[in-house]
Design an enzyme around this catalytic site. Structure first.
Site, PDB file in Angstrom:
ATOM      1  N   LYS A 275       5.088 -64.664  11.008  1.00  0.00           N
ATOM      2  CA  LYS A 275       5.935 -63.937  10.062  1.00  0.00           C
ATOM      3  C   LYS A 275       5.796 -62.431  10.230  1.00  0.00           C
ATOM      4  O   LYS A 275       6.239 -61.659   9.384  1.00  0.00           O
ATOM      5  CB  LYS A 275       5.576 -64.335   8.620  1.00  0.00           C
TER       6      LYS A 275
ATOM      7  N   ARG B 278       2.532 -73.531  -5.413  1.00  0.00           N
ATOM      8  CA  ARG B 278       3.882 -73.306  -4.892  1.00  0.00           C
ATOM      9  C   ARG B 278       4.813 -74.417  -5.340  1.00  0.00           C
ATOM     10  O   ARG B 278       4.427 -75.590  -5.350  1.00  0.00           O
ATOM     11  CB  ARG B 278       3.875 -73.275  -3.349  1.00  0.00           C
TER      12      ARG B 278
ATOM     13  N   PRO C 118      10.570 -63.523   3.334  1.00  0.00           N
ATOM     14  CA  PRO C 118      10.976 -64.020   4.639  1.00  0.00           C
ATOM     15  C   PRO C 118       9.980 -64.982   5.268  1.00  0.00           C
ATOM     16  O   PRO C 118       8.777 -64.749   5.239  1.00  0.00           O
ATOM     17  CB  PRO C 118      11.064 -62.752   5.474  1.00  0.00           C
ATOM     18  N   GLU C 119      10.510 -66.025   5.855  1.00  0.00           N
ATOM     19  CA  GLU C 119       9.724 -66.923   6.691  1.00  0.00           C
ATOM     20  C   GLU C 119      10.164 -66.702   8.132  1.00  0.00           C
ATOM     21  O   GLU C 119      10.917 -65.770   8.416  1.00  0.00           O
ATOM     22  CB  GLU C 119       9.946 -68.370   6.259  1.00  0.00           C
TER      23      GLU C 119
ATOM     24  N   ARG D  68       7.451 -55.199  -4.354  1.00  0.00           N
ATOM     25  CA  ARG D  68       6.282 -55.917  -4.851  1.00  0.00           C
ATOM     26  C   ARG D  68       5.006 -55.556  -4.117  1.00  0.00           C
ATOM     27  O   ARG D  68       3.915 -55.945  -4.531  1.00  0.00           O
ATOM     28  CB  ARG D  68       6.530 -57.422  -4.729  1.00  0.00           C
TER      29      ARG D  68
END
Length: 309
Positions: free
Chosen positions: A59, A299, A2-3, A156
């Site tokens: 965030k 990225r 999520p951003e 994760r």
DNA sequence: ATACCGACCTGTCAGC
DNA sequence: TGCTGACAGGTCGGTA
């Protein structure tokens, strides 16, 4: 995962569901990775606290908590009198007044704290009935006075849980609040690639990989472009692009890629609006040039070599 | 001080 | 079918 837009969507959903409810007890799993504060401290801070407001900072999901002052809390935790007081304040809290709630509700003798949840890449928070099956990778379960449970799930384990008795400072500035002047100041003179700067949470908080790529496309700037070489006018355009992208994404409930869902289990729809992210090799929606993908600071970065410079 | 890079973890999916 | 490797929306610490 999520951003900013996804966290905003999730925080709003959680606020609707659990604001005004009280945490009765907390179970925390044995895995240490998700905990930034010790498990005992997290449990002790949450238990007996009323959730006043759930909101977003960068965030991070922020739970504003309020409980009896520490001196009397241990002694009166199980007494009926305490419950009556909590019942009153819970009713008042259900009158949704967003920011006003904190000041309206705040009692000088109350003990306050903030519970901070960062979802990392794969974290989820769900509100469910106690009978609901406990998902694999569930790290925390908070039993609520309403009978429901608030659960934190994160396969994760890049997510982070912490508590802050004195209040939490996320650093950086909110991209949706920042003025153009302040925005320009953040990036002026930096030699770093503009995308790295956008992802730096100490500057702007909340922009992640998807929205950085999308904002740069709208502003006509390549990800590798050094911030210091960007003109004042282009920075102004980037400022508008970032806010536009984030606002549109929030309006659509965020971007659902693979398994993201909000607190309701609903998917977002902004992924349908992506113009470069995840579109390697596909034609640019403006000029038909194939979208390129490069790796920048580890990225994936997507851009149109004709529309962005 | 600044900027890359790997590490932290598990799950999924494409390719063989 | 099953193995291997690449990749994933985030952040941190080490190294150059």
């Amino acid at each position: 995962m999520p951003e900013l837009p996804e966290v905003e969507t999730i925080a709003r959903g959680l606020d609707t569901r659990v604001a005004g409810d009280t945490v009765e007890s907390v179970w925390i799993g044995s895995r240490k990775q998700p905990l930034k504060s010790p498990a005992g401290v997290i449990a002790a801070t949450l238990e007996g606290k009323r959730i006043v407001w759930v909101h977003r900072a960068g965030k991070h999901i922020v739970f504003d908590l309020e409980g009896e002052a520490r001196a009397s809390q241990t002694a009166s935790r199980t007494k009926k009198g305490t419950r009556a007081v909590r019942g009153q304040t819970r009713q008042a809290a259900s009158l949704h007044g967003s920011d006003e709630r904190w000041s309206d509700q705040h009692r000088p003798d109350a003990e306050t704290a903030q519970w901070i949840v960062h979802l990392g890449m794969t974290g989820r928070m769900v509100v469910c009935e106690p009978a609901a099956e406990i998902a694999k990778h569930t790290h925390l379960i908070a039993k609520l006075a309403s009978g429901r449970e608030l659960r934190f799930i994160d396969p994760r384990m890049f997510g982070k849980l912490s508590v802050h008795p004195g209040g939490f400072d996320p650093g950086g500035v909110e991209p949706l609040d920042v003025s153009e002047e302040r925005f320009v100041e953040l990036f002026r003179g930096r030699k770093t690639p503009i995308k790295s700067a956008l992802l730096n949470q100490k500057l702007l908080r909340g922009v992640g990989n998807i929205y950085a790529d999308e904002s740069l496309f709208r502003a006509g700037l390549r990800p590798r472009r050094r911030a210091a070489t960007i003109t004042r006018e282009q920075l102004g355009k980037l400022h508008r692009a970032v806010r536009e992208v984030l606002r549109e994404a929030i309006a659509l409930g965020g971007s659902s890629i693979s398994d993201y869902v909000d607190a309701d289990g609903e998917e977002g729809f902004f992924q349908l609006q992506h113009r470069v992210y995840g579109r390697e090799g596909e034609p640019c929606l403006v000029c038909r040039t194939a979208i390129r993908r490069v790796v920048l600071a580890g990225r994936s970065s997507h851009y149109c070599s004709k529309c962005q410079e």
